[in-house]
Design a protein around this motif. Structure first.
Motif, PDB file in Angstrom:
ATOM      1  N   ASN A  37      43.612  42.234  38.038  1.00 51.33           N
ATOM      2  CA  ASN A  37      42.878  41.474  38.529  1.00 51.33           C
ATOM      3  C   ASN A  37      42.265  40.463  39.113  1.00 51.33           C
ATOM      4  O   ASN A  37      41.043  40.163  38.926  1.00 51.33           O
ATOM      5  CB  ASN A  37      42.608  41.519  36.365  1.00 51.33           C
ATOM      6  N   PHE A  38      42.785  40.291  40.102  1.00 60.69           N
ATOM      7  CA  PHE A  38      42.679  39.190  40.855  1.00 60.69           C
ATOM      8  C   PHE A  38      42.179  40.058  42.032  1.00 60.69           C
ATOM      9  O   PHE A  38      42.323  41.692  42.214  1.00 60.69           O
ATOM     10  CB  PHE A  38      43.458  38.660  41.684  1.00 60.69           C
ATOM     11  N   GLY A  39      41.184  39.791  42.897  1.00 65.19           N
ATOM     12  CA  GLY A  39      40.420  40.031  44.159  1.00 65.19           C
ATOM     13  C   GLY A  39      39.541  41.554  44.160  1.00 65.19           C
ATOM     14  O   GLY A  39      39.772  41.566  45.305  1.00 65.19           O
ATOM     15  N   GLN A  40      39.076  41.137  43.127  1.00 63.80           N
ATOM     16  CA  GLN A  40      38.499  43.093  42.580  1.00 63.80           C
ATOM     17  C   GLN A  40      37.547  42.820  43.713  1.00 63.80           C
ATOM     18  O   GLN A  40      36.726  43.991  43.689  1.00 63.80           O
ATOM     19  CB  GLN A  40      37.870  42.914  40.922  1.00 63.80           C
ATOM     20  N   LYS A  41      36.899  41.542  43.874  1.00 62.54           N
ATOM     21  CA  LYS A  41      35.291  41.865  45.289  1.00 62.54           C
ATOM     22  C   LYS A  41      35.718  41.600  45.748  1.00 62.54           C
ATOM     23  O   LYS A  41      34.890  40.823  46.436  1.00 62.54           O
ATOM     24  CB  LYS A  41      34.089  40.669  43.997  1.00 62.54           C
ATOM     25  N   ASN A  42      36.751  41.463  46.557  1.00 63.33           N
ATOM     26  CA  ASN A  42      36.934  41.019  47.815  1.00 63.33           C
ATOM     27  C   ASN A  42      37.725  42.076  48.815  1.00 63.33           C
ATOM     28  O   ASN A  42      38.562  42.870  48.610  1.00 63.33           O
ATOM     29  CB  ASN A  42      38.403  40.012  47.650  1.00 63.33           C
ATOM     30  N   ALA A  43      37.104  42.924  49.264  1.00 67.49           N
ATOM     31  CA  ALA A  43      36.961  43.970  50.704  1.00 67.49           C
ATOM     32  C   ALA A  43      38.178  43.755  51.869  1.00 67.49           C
ATOM     33  O   ALA A  43      38.855  44.681  52.245  1.00 67.49           O
ATOM     34  CB  ALA A  43      35.894  44.589  51.396  1.00 67.49           C
ATOM     35  N   GLY A  57      41.879  43.927  53.529  1.00 71.19           N
ATOM     36  CA  GLY A  57      42.715  44.014  53.398  1.00 71.19           C
ATOM     37  C   GLY A  57      44.202  43.386  53.505  1.00 71.19           C
ATOM     38  O   GLY A  57      44.777  43.623  52.509  1.00 71.19           O
ATOM     39  N   ALA A  58      44.556  42.279  53.110  1.00 73.38           N
ATOM     40  CA  ALA A  58      44.905  41.080  52.885  1.00 73.38           C
ATOM     41  C   ALA A  58      44.836  40.994  51.409  1.00 73.38           C
ATOM     42  O   ALA A  58      46.398  41.162  50.775  1.00 73.38           O
ATOM     43  CB  ALA A  58      44.456  40.051  53.920  1.00 73.38           C
ATOM     44  N   VAL A  59      44.050  40.725  50.689  1.00 75.05           N
ATOM     45  CA  VAL A  59      44.371  41.002  49.728  1.00 75.05           C
ATOM     46  C   VAL A  59      44.587  42.077  48.910  1.00 75.05           C
ATOM     47  O   VAL A  59      45.289  42.375  48.056  1.00 75.05           O
ATOM     48  CB  VAL A  59      42.643  40.323  48.795  1.00 75.05           C
ATOM     49  N   HIS A  60      43.968  43.322  49.917  1.00 75.83           N
ATOM     50  CA  HIS A  60      44.394  45.017  48.873  1.00 75.83           C
ATOM     51  C   HIS A  60      45.652  44.682  48.873  1.00 75.83           C
ATOM     52  O   HIS A  60      46.263  45.169  48.304  1.00 75.83           O
ATOM     53  CB  HIS A  60      43.710  45.618  49.838  1.00 75.83           C
ATOM     54  N   ALA A  61      45.932  44.469  50.170  1.00 76.56           N
ATOM     55  CA  ALA A  61      48.021  44.417  50.340  1.00 76.56           C
ATOM     56  C   ALA A  61      48.584  43.566  49.076  1.00 76.56           C
ATOM     57  O   ALA A  61      49.770  43.768  48.749  1.00 76.56           O
ATOM     58  CB  ALA A  61      48.418  43.987  51.310  1.00 76.56           C
ATOM     59  N   ALA A  62      48.475  42.189  48.939  1.00 76.50           N
ATOM     60  CA  ALA A  62      48.931  41.441  47.803  1.00 76.50           C
ATOM     61  C   ALA A  62      48.270  42.363  46.659  1.00 76.50           C
ATOM     62  O   ALA A  62      49.546  42.631  46.084  1.00 76.50           O
ATOM     63  CB  ALA A  62      48.003  40.073  47.856  1.00 76.50           C
TER      64      ALA A  62
END
Length: 132
Positions: free
Chosen positions: A43-49, A51-56
């Motif tokens: 549920n975190f980083g849904q509006k963050n594009a 790559g580091a957030v996606h990997a996390a």
């Protein structure tokens, strides 16, 4: 009648099995189910594009899936342990019952042989007294 130094408390083994089974079925399994629902999805980083957030998010999702699998395996292992303890207790009880039966048969044979020896000795003494 057996080695008195060996004393298996099957009642305690059965109590252990009951406790583990109760904890597994009534405490852990429902808790794992609740945790699986709570921890499903990222549920975190849904509006963050980023790559580091996606990997996390991917690593977090994999870690939560692994955690839920481990918890389910723990619950299953507890059930297996409870079943094994019940089987061991049942087998020890069966062996003890068989040993008790075997000991009773041996004791009966010894009692019969002793009674027969006493009877023969008594007859010999009566025969000696009658001849005198």
């Amino acid at each position: 009648m057996g080695d008195p130094s060996i004393n298996v408390e099957t009642g305690e083994l059965n109590n252990f099995a009951e406790d583990v089974r109760f904890d597994s079925d009534e405490v852990f399994r429902p808790a794992v189910s609740r945790a699986a629902v709570t921890l499903s999805g990222v549920n975190f980083g849904q509006k963050n594009a980023s790559g580091a957030v996606h990997a996390a998010k991917t690593r977090y999702s994999q870690a939560m899936s692994s955690h839920i699998r481990n918890l389910n395996a723990y619950v299953e292992a507890a059930g297996i342990m409870a079943a094994a303890a019940e089987i061991v207790a049942r087998e020890f009880d069966a062996v003890d019952a068989n040993n008790a039966e075997a000991a009773a048969r041996v004791n009966a044979m010894l009692r019969t042989a002793t009674d027969e020896a006493h009877r023969k000795a008594f007859e010999q003494v009566k025969g000696i007294e009658g001849a005198a």
